[in-house]
Design a protein around this motif. Sequence first.
Motif, mmCIF file in Angstrom:
data_model
loop_
_atom_site.group_PDB
_atom_site.id
_atom_site.type_symbol
_atom_site.label_atom_id
_atom_site.label_comp_id
_atom_site.label_asym_id
_atom_site.label_seq_id
_atom_site.Cartn_x
_atom_site.Cartn_y
_atom_site.Cartn_z
ATOM 1 N N GLY A 23 0.739 -1.252 0.000
ATOM 2 C CA GLY A 23 0.000 0.000 0.000
ATOM 3 C C GLY A 23 0.769 1.304 0.000
ATOM 4 N N GLU A 24 2.093 1.305 0.129
ATOM 5 C CA GLU A 24 2.843 2.565 0.170
ATOM 6 C C GLU A 24 2.803 3.302 -1.154
ATOM 7 O OE1 GLU A 24 6.841 2.664 1.516
ATOM 8 O OE2 GLU A 24 6.384 1.493 3.286
ATOM 9 N N ILE A 25 3.053 2.574 -2.243
ATOM 10 C CA ILE A 25 3.072 3.178 -3.575
ATOM 11 C C ILE A 25 2.240 2.319 -4.518
ATOM 12 C CG2 ILE A 25 5.328 4.284 -3.275
ATOM 13 C CD1 ILE A 25 6.553 2.019 -4.898
ATOM 14 N N GLU A 26 1.954 2.867 -5.683
ATOM 15 C CA GLU A 26 1.211 2.126 -6.700
ATOM 16 C C GLU A 26 2.131 1.860 -7.889
ATOM 17 O OE1 GLU A 26 -2.283 3.322 -9.680
ATOM 18 O OE2 GLU A 26 -2.875 3.320 -7.574
ATOM 19 N N CYS A 27 2.097 0.650 -8.407
ATOM 20 C CA CYS A 27 2.914 0.287 -9.559
ATOM 21 C C CYS A 27 2.428 1.061 -10.782
ATOM 22 C CB CYS A 27 2.818 -1.209 -9.816
ATOM 23 S SG CYS A 27 3.722 -1.747 -11.294
ATOM 24 N N PRO A 28 3.326 1.770 -11.468
ATOM 25 C CA PRO A 28 2.921 2.523 -12.647
ATOM 26 C C PRO A 28 2.567 1.634 -13.843
ATOM 27 C CG PRO A 28 5.283 2.693 -12.346
ATOM 28 C CD PRO A 28 4.744 1.959 -11.161
ATOM 29 N N LYS A 29 2.952 0.374 -13.799
ATOM 30 C CA LYS A 29 2.689 -0.538 -14.916
ATOM 31 C C LYS A 29 1.342 -1.246 -14.776
ATOM 32 C CE LYS A 29 4.725 -4.348 -17.482
ATOM 33 N NZ LYS A 29 5.823 -5.312 -17.549
ATOM 34 N N CYS A 30 1.044 -1.785 -13.580
ATOM 35 C CA CYS A 30 -0.177 -2.585 -13.422
ATOM 36 C C CYS A 30 -1.136 -2.052 -12.359
ATOM 37 C CB CYS A 30 0.177 -4.032 -13.105
ATOM 38 S SG CYS A 30 0.786 -4.302 -11.419
ATOM 39 N N GLY A 31 -0.702 -1.048 -11.588
ATOM 40 C CA GLY A 31 -1.560 -0.503 -10.534
ATOM 41 C C GLY A 31 -1.517 -1.284 -9.236
ATOM 42 N N GLY A 32 -0.691 -2.325 -9.168
ATOM 43 C CA GLY A 32 -0.588 -3.132 -7.954
ATOM 44 C C GLY A 32 -0.020 -2.339 -6.783
ATOM 45 N N ARG A 33 -0.333 -2.804 -5.582
ATOM 46 C CA ARG A 33 0.144 -2.120 -4.379
ATOM 47 C C ARG A 33 0.922 -3.049 -3.457
ATOM 48 N NH1 ARG A 33 -1.418 2.802 -3.093
ATOM 49 N NH2 ARG A 33 -2.924 3.852 -4.394
ATOM 50 N N ASP A 34 1.270 -4.217 -3.938
ATOM 51 C CA ASP A 34 2.023 -5.186 -3.141
ATOM 52 C C ASP A 34 3.435 -5.272 -3.711
ATOM 53 O OD1 ASP A 34 2.627 -7.139 -1.298
ATOM 54 O OD2 ASP A 34 1.582 -8.744 -2.353
ATOM 55 N N PHE A 35 4.427 -4.866 -2.918
ATOM 56 C CA PHE A 35 5.809 -4.813 -3.369
ATOM 57 C C PHE A 35 6.708 -5.638 -2.464
ATOM 58 C CE2 PHE A 35 3.989 -1.213 -5.407
ATOM 59 C CZ PHE A 35 4.721 -1.040 -6.563
ATOM 60 N N GLY A 36 7.774 -6.117 -3.034
ATOM 61 C CA GLY A 36 8.808 -6.809 -2.281
ATOM 62 C C GLY A 36 10.103 -6.035 -2.405
ATOM 63 N N ILE A 37 11.002 -6.273 -1.468
ATOM 64 C CA ILE A 37 12.320 -5.655 -1.492
ATOM 65 C C ILE A 37 13.334 -6.756 -1.749
ATOM 66 C CG2 ILE A 37 14.061 -4.415 -0.126
ATOM 67 C CD1 ILE A 37 11.704 -2.681 -0.735
ATOM 68 N N GLY A 38 14.173 -6.557 -2.771
ATOM 69 C CA GLY A 38 15.211 -7.528 -3.110
ATOM 70 C C GLY A 38 16.571 -6.854 -3.142
ATOM 71 N N LYS A 39 17.615 -7.628 -2.950
ATOM 72 C CA LYS A 39 18.982 -7.100 -2.918
ATOM 73 C C LYS A 39 19.781 -7.705 -4.064
ATOM 74 C CE LYS A 39 21.049 -6.732 1.057
ATOM 75 N NZ LYS A 39 21.819 -6.987 2.288
ATOM 76 N N GLN A 40 20.376 -6.857 -4.880
ATOM 77 C CA GLN A 40 21.282 -7.272 -5.949
ATOM 78 C C GLN A 40 22.695 -7.115 -5.399
ATOM 79 O OE1 GLN A 40 20.462 -5.283 -9.615
ATOM 80 N NE2 GLN A 40 22.405 -5.825 -10.503
ATOM 81 N N LYS A 41 23.458 -8.214 -5.361
ATOM 82 C CA LYS A 41 24.780 -8.142 -4.747
ATOM 83 C C LYS A 41 25.777 -8.984 -5.517
ATOM 84 C CE LYS A 41 23.355 -11.604 -1.374
ATOM 85 N NZ LYS A 41 23.288 -11.939 0.021
ATOM 86 N N GLY A 42 26.962 -9.092 -5.002
ATOM 87 C CA GLY A 42 28.000 -9.871 -5.662
ATOM 88 C C GLY A 42 28.629 -9.092 -6.801
ATOM 89 N N TYR A 43 28.853 -9.734 -7.934
ATOM 90 C CA TYR A 43 29.479 -9.077 -9.079
ATOM 91 C C TYR A 43 28.602 -7.988 -9.674
ATOM 92 C CZ TYR A 43 33.012 -12.691 -8.987
ATOM 93 O OH TYR A 43 34.028 -13.510 -8.606
ATOM 94 N N ALA A 44 27.329 -7.981 -9.351
ATOM 95 C CA ALA A 44 26.408 -6.989 -9.914
ATOM 96 C C ALA A 44 26.331 -5.719 -9.074
ATOM 97 C CB ALA A 44 25.016 -7.592 -10.045
ATOM 98 N N LYS A 45 27.155 -5.592 -8.025
ATOM 99 C CA LYS A 45 27.068 -4.394 -7.200
ATOM 100 C C LYS A 45 27.611 -3.173 -7.919
ATOM 101 C CE LYS A 45 31.239 -4.609 -4.356
ATOM 102 N NZ LYS A 45 31.714 -4.781 -2.995
ATOM 103 N N MET A 46 27.139 -2.003 -7.532
ATOM 104 C CA MET A 46 27.584 -0.750 -8.122
ATOM 105 C C MET A 46 28.919 -0.371 -7.507
ATOM 106 S SD MET A 46 25.627 2.907 -8.132
ATOM 107 C CE MET A 46 24.239 2.255 -9.012
ATOM 108 N N SER A 47 29.857 0.055 -8.334
ATOM 109 C CA SER A 47 31.198 0.392 -7.869
ATOM 110 C C SER A 47 31.451 1.886 -7.978
ATOM 111 C CB SER A 47 32.221 -0.360 -8.708
ATOM 112 O OG SER A 47 33.523 0.029 -8.367
#
Length: 63
Positions: A6-30
């Motif tokens: 419920g915090e924000i609305e998805c601009p693509k589908c209007g959904g309000r259920d979001f997850g938080i994911g972490k991109q790490k390892g070789y894909a981290k920003m340097s």
Amino acid sequence: MNRIKGEIECPKCGGRDFGIGKQKGYAKMSSGRFNLGSNIIHRICTNCGFIAESYAEKPRNFR
């Protein structure tokens, strides 16, 4: 994955259920200095997969 409702609305589908994911390892920003960098955190719509937000976990590494 942490879930957020419920915090924000998805601009693509209007959904309000979001997850938080972490991109790490070789894909981290340097920063290019002393091999410093940060994992990237993404807020992802669990309905359609749209990435609504991305940010550095350790922004201080880019100062």
